[in-house]
Design a protein around this motif. Structure first.
Motif, mmCIF file in Angstrom:
data_model
loop_
_atom_site.group_PDB
_atom_site.id
_atom_site.type_symbol
_atom_site.label_atom_id
_atom_site.label_comp_id
_atom_site.label_asym_id
_atom_site.label_seq_id
_atom_site.Cartn_x
_atom_site.Cartn_y
_atom_site.Cartn_z
ATOM 1 N N PRO A 63 51.954 38.962 35.831
ATOM 2 C CA PRO A 63 50.796 39.116 36.722
ATOM 3 C C PRO A 63 49.497 38.580 36.117
ATOM 4 C CG PRO A 63 52.115 41.112 36.698
ATOM 5 C CD PRO A 63 52.635 40.243 35.595
ATOM 6 N N VAL A 64 49.359 38.711 34.783
ATOM 7 C CA VAL A 64 48.159 38.192 34.111
ATOM 8 C C VAL A 64 48.186 36.665 34.097
ATOM 9 C CG1 VAL A 64 46.858 38.145 31.948
ATOM 10 C CG2 VAL A 64 47.980 40.262 32.693
ATOM 11 N N ILE A 65 49.351 36.097 33.815
ATOM 12 C CA ILE A 65 49.498 34.639 33.784
ATOM 13 C C ILE A 65 49.143 34.034 35.135
ATOM 14 C CG2 ILE A 65 51.149 32.753 33.481
ATOM 15 C CD1 ILE A 65 50.366 34.215 30.895
ATOM 16 N N LYS A 66 49.461 34.747 36.208
ATOM 17 C CA LYS A 66 49.200 34.230 37.549
ATOM 18 C C LYS A 66 47.712 34.116 37.850
ATOM 19 C CE LYS A 66 51.905 34.995 40.995
ATOM 20 N NZ LYS A 66 52.746 35.539 42.074
ATOM 21 N N MET A 67 46.866 34.722 37.008
ATOM 22 C CA MET A 67 45.412 34.623 37.215
ATOM 23 C C MET A 67 44.894 33.232 36.854
ATOM 24 S SD MET A 67 44.247 38.330 35.681
ATOM 25 C CE MET A 67 42.501 37.982 35.956
ATOM 26 N N ILE A 68 45.636 32.505 36.020
ATOM 27 C CA ILE A 68 45.194 31.164 35.615
ATOM 28 C C ILE A 68 45.521 30.180 36.735
ATOM 29 C CG2 ILE A 68 45.399 29.337 33.893
ATOM 30 C CD1 ILE A 68 46.496 31.456 31.965
ATOM 31 N N PRO A 69 44.502 29.534 37.307
ATOM 32 C CA PRO A 69 44.770 28.574 38.392
ATOM 33 C C PRO A 69 45.595 27.392 37.890
ATOM 34 C CG PRO A 69 42.441 29.176 38.320
ATOM 35 C CD PRO A 69 43.069 29.688 37.060
#
Length: 521
Positions: A394-400
């Protein structure tokens, strides 16, 4: 094959396991220092930069693999393979500076294998597993019989074409992502503009911060810190910029919320879902993928071990091939993507660990590597972080994704601009009076330089066209065909000119004018 000096890393010993034993003798004395020398700020900066680069590679090529295999192998599998393989390689390889990952040619081959399985009504994952197991076995045989000595036939001519091809693939993928929003929905200007800002912003920030070292501002240690952490700083700034504007939709990393295979299948592949004839027939495609893995691994390793990088601890081509062979076999059992030396990531890893100085060449300047922090800590940490990212999806998905493709753009141009091939291409548009006084400009006629470069460019274009054609499965063989092409050039060029243009290292960058003779352009 003629036997050579055992001190040569590409020596043919003529003994079973002979080259592997030489690799172990060469590298084992440095094993402890590989960890001790990893305790530096450059290693920290390199780790952060390459973690995001490897993550971008895994996400991008994982998504592409998913498309080309009908979703049977996807992003999670690519992240797991890259993390696991990278950790094993960092611990046991002969040249730990080499970074493993998915590559464009391997993904293309996997897609062709999927299409072949569909046509023959065979379960793809079982076919994939057996092809990979055969390929792993073949690579071990190649390593045990000193087959890496064949790389002595490869020269800078072939290395530069291969490096340029991989760099252009990165640039092409990044540019395609930039243009996609404009093509998909021309009326949605906000998303298209945001894509442009995030991607180009990441690229320009990373490039500008990396070049801070060449400016007169701040103290040298501060400039070195900013330069080393430049790509990581660029990613952080552009990600924060995107988060501050939540009203504009951006593309997030295509990873699932939980850790599982893409289709929800069991991790272990059913090897015996194939008929007996298909198990043995899988050795055919395995020969082709072995050629691709062998060339991809060894050409990338040659580029990493280039004398221009001033590495001192030596290398281990046969040992590296053993580790990659084992990784290939293990990944195949779980239908994980095959990974191999990633040229762009490996070269950027070396550069991120390098201490450089600016060298003047007439009217231009270039960066010369003085030393490199050779270690196992940075590659180990990079892939440990990648493994940890599996539990932080979920944190990785914050990076566009736009930011990650901006990093692709930076790495592609960084790799391309670091080759002598690209320098010679630029000479076509440069005033003759302003040519940089490199060794080949001083010693080879201008027309000869341009013809040599043109042949490389034509070969590059031919490989680019071939990789996407119906004959793409034969792509590995055409890379190997660059070797006889280079030998044919002995008929068209004077030997002294080829020695300069194709030299492994320029030992006379500051040659006196009196030695130039009649070779001035």
């Amino acid at each position: 094959m003629r036997k050579t000096d055992s001190s040569d890393p590409l020596a043919y010993t003529g003994r079973l396991f002979g080259g592997l034993q030489n690799d172990l003798r060469r590298r084992l004395p440095f094993y402890i220092s590989d960890f001790r020398d990893g305790l530096s700020s450059k290693v920290v900066a390199s780790t952060v930069f390459l973690f995001f680069a490897c993550l971008a590679n895994a996400v991008a090529f994982g998504a592409l693999t998913s498309i080309m295999t009908g979703g049977e192998i996807g992003t999670v599998e690519m992240i797991v393979a890259t993390a696991l393989g990278g950790i094993l390689f960092a611990l046991f390889a002969g040249q730990p500076l080499t970074i493993l990952g998915g590559t464009g040619p391997i993904v293309i081959f996997t897609g062709l294998l999927y299409a072949l399985s569909q046509q023959m009504s065979l379960p793809f994952l079982s076919v994939y597993a057996w092809v990979g197991l055969w390929a792993g076995l073949f690579m071990l045989i190649l390593a045990f019989t000193d087959a890496s000595a064949l790389m002595r036939l490869f020269t800078r001519f072939t290395d530069e074409i291969f490096a340029a091809l991989v760099a252009v693939i990165f640039i092409y993928e990044a540019v395609s992502s930039l243009l996609a929003p404009f093509m998909e929905n021309p009326r949605d200007n906000s998303k298209a503009l945001m894509t442009l800002v995030l991607s180009l912003g990441t690229y320009m920030l990373a490039r500008s911060l990396k070049m801070v070292l060449q400016t007169p501002y701040l103290q040298r240690k501060a400039r070195e810190f900013i330069s080393d952490f430049g790509p990581a700083i660029a990613i952080a700034i552009m990600t924060a910029f995107a988060l501050l504007m939540p009203e504009i939709d951006v593309e997030r990393a295509a990873v699932p919320e939980t850790f599982a295979t893409t289709t929800g299948r069991p991790w272990l592949v059913d090897l015996f879902a194939l008929p007996t004839w298909a198990i043995f027939a899988a050795a055919g495609p395995a020969l082709l993928v072995t050629v691709l893995l062998f060339l991809d691994q060894n050409i990338s390793a040659r580029l990493v071990n280039s004398p221009l990088h001033s590495l001192r601890k030596g290398c281990g081509y046969n040992l590296d091939l053993v580790v990659v062979g084992v990784i290939t076999a293990v990944c195949s059992l779980f239908a994980l993507p095959w990974i191999v030396a990633a040229t762009v990531h490996s070269l950027n890893h070396v550069k991120s660990l390098a201490t450089t100085e600016t060298v003047s060449l007439g009217s231009s300047t270039t960066e010369k590597i003085i030393s490199v922090e050779e270690n196992r800590v940075s590659p180990l940490l990079i892939h440990l972080l990648l493994a940890a990212s599996i539990f932080m999806l979920p944190v990785i998905k914050m990076i566009p994704m736009e930011v990650l493709f901006g990093l692709f753009l930076y790495m592609g141009f960084s790799t391309l601009s670091g080759t002598e091939f690209f320098e010679r291409v630029r000479l076509w548009a440069t005033d003759r009076k302003l040519y940089p006084q490199t060794h080949y400009v001083r010693r080879v006629p201008r027309k000869v330089i341009h013809l040599f470069t043109l042949i490389q460019l034509v070969a590059l274009v031919a490989l680019w066209i071939l990789k996407s054609s119906p004959a793409g499965i034969l792509f590995p063989l055409f890379i190997a065909m660059l070797v006889p092409l280079r030998f044919l050039m002995n008929r068209w060029f004077a030997e002294e000119h080829l020695e300069v243009l194709d030299a492994e290292e320029a030992n006379d960058e500051h040659m006196d004018d009196d030695t130039m003779g009649d070779f001035r352009p």
